[in-house]
Design a protein around this motif. Sequence first.
Motif, PDB file in Angstrom:
ATOM      1  N   TYR A 101       0.855  -1.182   0.000  1.00  0.00           N
ATOM      2  CA  TYR A 101       0.000   0.000   0.000  1.00  0.00           C
ATOM      3  C   TYR A 101       0.894   1.235   0.000  1.00  0.00           C
ATOM      4  O   TYR A 101       1.802   1.348   0.837  1.00  0.00           O
ATOM      5  CB  TYR A 101      -0.901   0.017   1.239  1.00  0.00           C
ATOM      6  CG  TYR A 101      -1.854  -1.150   1.311  1.00  0.00           C
ATOM      7  CD1 TYR A 101      -3.150  -1.046   0.814  1.00  0.00           C
ATOM      8  CD2 TYR A 101      -1.450  -2.367   1.863  1.00  0.00           C
ATOM      9  CE1 TYR A 101      -4.023  -2.125   0.870  1.00  0.00           C
ATOM     10  CE2 TYR A 101      -2.320  -3.445   1.925  1.00  0.00           C
ATOM     11  CZ  TYR A 101      -3.603  -3.316   1.426  1.00  0.00           C
ATOM     12  OH  TYR A 101      -4.466  -4.387   1.493  1.00  0.00           O
ATOM     13  N   VAL A 102       0.639   2.151  -0.927  1.00  0.00           N
ATOM     14  CA  VAL A 102       1.461   3.362  -1.031  1.00  0.00           C
ATOM     15  C   VAL A 102       0.847   4.423  -0.114  1.00  0.00           C
ATOM     16  O   VAL A 102       0.105   5.309  -0.543  1.00  0.00           O
ATOM     17  CB  VAL A 102       1.557   3.852  -2.485  1.00  0.00           C
ATOM     18  CG1 VAL A 102       2.560   5.004  -2.581  1.00  0.00           C
ATOM     19  CG2 VAL A 102       1.970   2.718  -3.409  1.00  0.00           C
ATOM     20  N   ALA A 103       1.158   4.317   1.171  1.00  0.00           N
ATOM     21  CA  ALA A 103       0.617   5.266   2.148  1.00  0.00           C
ATOM     22  C   ALA A 103       1.026   6.694   1.818  1.00  0.00           C
ATOM     23  O   ALA A 103       0.291   7.644   2.099  1.00  0.00           O
ATOM     24  CB  ALA A 103       1.090   4.888   3.547  1.00  0.00           C
ATOM     25  N   LEU A 104       2.180   6.842   1.199  1.00  0.00           N
ATOM     26  CA  LEU A 104       2.680   8.152   0.796  1.00  0.00           C
ATOM     27  C   LEU A 104       1.706   8.879  -0.126  1.00  0.00           C
ATOM     28  O   LEU A 104       1.664  10.115  -0.150  1.00  0.00           O
ATOM     29  CB  LEU A 104       4.028   7.964   0.092  1.00  0.00           C
ATOM     30  CG  LEU A 104       4.736   9.175  -0.493  1.00  0.00           C
ATOM     31  CD1 LEU A 104       5.151  10.138   0.605  1.00  0.00           C
ATOM     32  CD2 LEU A 104       5.947   8.734  -1.301  1.00  0.00           C
ATOM     33  N   GLU A 105       0.926   8.128  -0.861  1.00  0.00           N
ATOM     34  CA  GLU A 105      -0.058   8.707  -1.783  1.00  0.00           C
ATOM     35  C   GLU A 105      -1.481   8.582  -1.238  1.00  0.00           C
ATOM     36  O   GLU A 105      -2.457   8.696  -1.979  1.00  0.00           O
ATOM     37  CB  GLU A 105       0.060   8.028  -3.146  1.00  0.00           C
ATOM     38  CG  GLU A 105       1.412   8.277  -3.818  1.00  0.00           C
ATOM     39  CD  GLU A 105       1.553   7.580  -5.151  1.00  0.00           C
ATOM     40  OE1 GLU A 105       0.616   6.833  -5.540  1.00  0.00           O
ATOM     41  OE2 GLU A 105       2.588   7.759  -5.808  1.00  0.00           O
ATOM     42  N   GLY A 106      -1.591   8.331   0.048  1.00  0.00           N
ATOM     43  CA  GLY A 106      -2.906   8.247   0.672  1.00  0.00           C
ATOM     44  C   GLY A 106      -3.571   6.894   0.549  1.00  0.00           C
ATOM     45  O   GLY A 106      -4.751   6.747   0.907  1.00  0.00           O
ATOM     46  N   GLU A 107      -2.855   5.896   0.071  1.00  0.00           N
ATOM     47  CA  GLU A 107      -3.427   4.556  -0.088  1.00  0.00           C
ATOM     48  C   GLU A 107      -3.229   3.758   1.199  1.00  0.00           C
ATOM     49  O   GLU A 107      -2.110   3.398   1.553  1.00  0.00           O
ATOM     50  CB  GLU A 107      -2.753   3.821  -1.255  1.00  0.00           C
ATOM     51  CG  GLU A 107      -3.323   2.438  -1.507  1.00  0.00           C
ATOM     52  CD  GLU A 107      -2.577   1.671  -2.580  1.00  0.00           C
ATOM     53  OE1 GLU A 107      -3.161   0.714  -3.099  1.00  0.00           O
ATOM     54  OE2 GLU A 107      -1.425   2.027  -2.894  1.00  0.00           O
ATOM     55  N   LEU A 108      -4.328   3.511   1.894  1.00  0.00           N
ATOM     56  CA  LEU A 108      -4.288   2.720   3.112  1.00  0.00           C
ATOM     57  C   LEU A 108      -5.289   1.578   3.018  1.00  0.00           C
ATOM     58  O   LEU A 108      -6.270   1.655   2.283  1.00  0.00           O
ATOM     59  CB  LEU A 108      -4.624   3.599   4.322  1.00  0.00           C
ATOM     60  CG  LEU A 108      -3.546   4.590   4.764  1.00  0.00           C
ATOM     61  CD1 LEU A 108      -4.082   5.505   5.852  1.00  0.00           C
ATOM     62  CD2 LEU A 108      -2.296   3.866   5.252  1.00  0.00           C
ATOM     63  N   PRO A 109      -5.052   0.499   3.756  1.00  0.00           N
ATOM     64  CA  PRO A 109      -5.985  -0.631   3.735  1.00  0.00           C
ATOM     65  C   PRO A 109      -7.356  -0.221   4.275  1.00  0.00           C
ATOM     66  O   PRO A 109      -7.457   0.712   5.081  1.00  0.00           O
ATOM     67  CB  PRO A 109      -5.321  -1.655   4.653  1.00  0.00           C
ATOM     68  CG  PRO A 109      -3.900  -1.202   4.768  1.00  0.00           C
ATOM     69  CD  PRO A 109      -3.904   0.271   4.639  1.00  0.00           C
ATOM     70  N   PRO A 110      -8.408  -0.909   3.864  1.00  0.00           N
ATOM     71  CA  PRO A 110      -9.742  -0.577   4.364  1.00  0.00           C
ATOM     72  C   PRO A 110      -9.917  -0.854   5.850  1.00  0.00           C
ATOM     73  O   PRO A 110     -10.755  -0.242   6.505  1.00  0.00           O
ATOM     74  CB  PRO A 110     -10.668  -1.459   3.524  1.00  0.00           C
ATOM     75  CG  PRO A 110      -9.797  -2.555   3.007  1.00  0.00           C
ATOM     76  CD  PRO A 110      -8.443  -1.956   2.832  1.00  0.00           C
ATOM     77  N   SER A 111      -9.111  -1.768   6.382  1.00  0.00           N
ATOM     78  CA  SER A 111      -9.261  -2.144   7.785  1.00  0.00           C
ATOM     79  C   SER A 111      -7.915  -2.631   8.322  1.00  0.00           C
ATOM     80  O   SER A 111      -7.115  -3.190   7.567  1.00  0.00           O
ATOM     81  CB  SER A 111     -10.302  -3.261   7.919  1.00  0.00           C
ATOM     82  OG  SER A 111     -10.284  -3.817   9.216  1.00  0.00           O
ATOM     83  N   PRO A 112      -7.645  -2.455   9.621  1.00  0.00           N
ATOM     84  CA  PRO A 112      -6.397  -2.976  10.186  1.00  0.00           C
ATOM     85  C   PRO A 112      -6.232  -4.477  10.046  1.00  0.00           C
ATOM     86  O   PRO A 112      -5.114  -4.977  10.043  1.00  0.00           O
ATOM     87  CB  PRO A 112      -6.501  -2.576  11.669  1.00  0.00           C
ATOM     88  CG  PRO A 112      -7.383  -1.390  11.687  1.00  0.00           C
ATOM     89  CD  PRO A 112      -8.401  -1.654  10.607  1.00  0.00           C
ATOM     90  N   ASP A 113      -7.344  -5.219   9.942  1.00  0.00           N
ATOM     91  CA  ASP A 113      -7.232  -6.667   9.811  1.00  0.00           C
ATOM     92  C   ASP A 113      -7.278  -7.141   8.358  1.00  0.00           C
ATOM     93  O   ASP A 113      -7.449  -8.329   8.090  1.00  0.00           O
ATOM     94  CB  ASP A 113      -8.297  -7.378  10.647  1.00  0.00           C
ATOM     95  CG  ASP A 113      -9.724  -7.003  10.256  1.00  0.00           C
ATOM     96  OD1 ASP A 113      -9.901  -6.270   9.260  1.00  0.00           O
ATOM     97  OD2 ASP A 113     -10.656  -7.451  10.950  1.00  0.00           O
ATOM     98  N   THR A 114      -7.096  -6.211   7.416  1.00  0.00           N
ATOM     99  CA  THR A 114      -6.971  -6.611   6.011  1.00  0.00           C
ATOM    100  C   THR A 114      -5.777  -7.538   5.823  1.00  0.00           C
ATOM    101  O   THR A 114      -5.809  -8.465   5.006  1.00  0.00           O
ATOM    102  CB  THR A 114      -6.816  -5.370   5.114  1.00  0.00           C
ATOM    103  OG1 THR A 114      -7.971  -4.543   5.270  1.00  0.00           O
ATOM    104  CG2 THR A 114      -6.653  -5.751   3.650  1.00  0.00           C
ATOM    105  N   CYS A 115      -4.703  -7.286   6.570  1.00  0.00           N
ATOM    106  CA  CYS A 115      -3.535  -8.171   6.603  1.00  0.00           C
ATOM    107  C   CYS A 115      -3.316  -8.643   8.035  1.00  0.00           C
ATOM    108  O   CYS A 115      -3.877  -8.091   8.977  1.00  0.00           O
ATOM    109  CB  CYS A 115      -2.287  -7.445   6.085  1.00  0.00           C
ATOM    110  SG  CYS A 115      -2.341  -7.046   4.306  1.00  0.00           S
ATOM    111  N   ASN A 116      -2.483  -9.658   8.192  1.00  0.00           N
ATOM    112  CA  ASN A 116      -2.227 -10.209   9.521  1.00  0.00           C
ATOM    113  C   ASN A 116      -1.240  -9.376  10.322  1.00  0.00           C
ATOM    114  O   ASN A 116      -1.204  -9.452  11.555  1.00  0.00           O
ATOM    115  CB  ASN A 116      -1.686 -11.634   9.408  1.00  0.00           C
ATOM    116  CG  ASN A 116      -2.649 -12.559   8.706  1.00  0.00           C
ATOM    117  OD1 ASN A 116      -2.409 -12.958   7.566  1.00  0.00           O
ATOM    118  ND2 ASN A 116      -3.746 -12.895   9.362  1.00  0.00           N
ATOM    119  N   ALA A 117      -0.414  -8.600   9.640  1.00  0.00           N
ATOM    120  CA  ALA A 117       0.568  -7.745  10.298  1.00  0.00           C
ATOM    121  C   ALA A 117       0.949  -6.636   9.333  1.00  0.00           C
ATOM    122  O   ALA A 117       0.720  -6.743   8.115  1.00  0.00           O
ATOM    123  CB  ALA A 117       1.801  -8.545  10.715  1.00  0.00           C
TER     124      ALA A 117
END
Length: 258
Positions: free
Chosen positions: A47-63
């Motif tokens: 996920y390119v957080a630098l461009e504002g791309e974040l997962p929909p939920s903290p549990d989208t991935c395991n870590a």
Amino acid sequence: MTEPFTLGILETGRPPEALAGKFPSYAEMFAQMVGATAPEHWKFEYYVALEGELPPSPDTCNAWLITGSKFGAYEDYPWIHALKAFIVKAYVAGVPMVGICFGHQILAEALGGKVIKSEKGWGVGHQAYQWSTTKPDWLAATDLAGQDAFSILAFHQDQVVEVPPQAEVIASNDFCPAAALVYGDQVLSFQGHPEFSADFVADLIEEKRDDVLGASIADKAATSLAQPIDRVAIGAGIVEFLKAREAEWINKKAANAG
């Protein structure tokens, strides 16, 4: 068949444009480092957080693993505020996280600590850190077992100067007293860069020599790169830390299913 364990890599920075064609992205550096000793069923999402791309939920991935960046964790950018909010949600949800350099700093900022542009100046090149008296359990499975110190490369001016109340310093040196932190069994972070090779840092020093570092700091840092570093062992330690979190996740799922 073993269920996949997914590590989400939150990319918060990129190599300078002049180096981008020669070296992997920061996210790819981490995938290579973790992948070197990770179990085969692990996979990565980016996920390119630098461009504002974040997962929909903290549990989208395991870590989650948060990369380094040229930005400050205290800077007033929408994507930085959004990432801090995501970190808080993930922490409250009990999702494991690992942070490196900027990742180390923004975890601290988000969870109650403080980061500043240190008056000590730049810490660049080879850095040796001492483990605290209570060394992490996961060291036992690495080449650092039994050692009181480790060395990796660094490239930073910002530092964590107030440690969050729920965090504990596990490694330090005189220049950087909060060089590695743990937040219980859930979060691990390092100020230094185990994912960086000496070749990359050498080129980064030259790229930043004139307009950022100055000749004196650059020359000293470049000379330090000849010293051995423990990047492979620290990378393996991060994997061991996450493997323990994976085991907890598997046990929790089994208990819920029962």
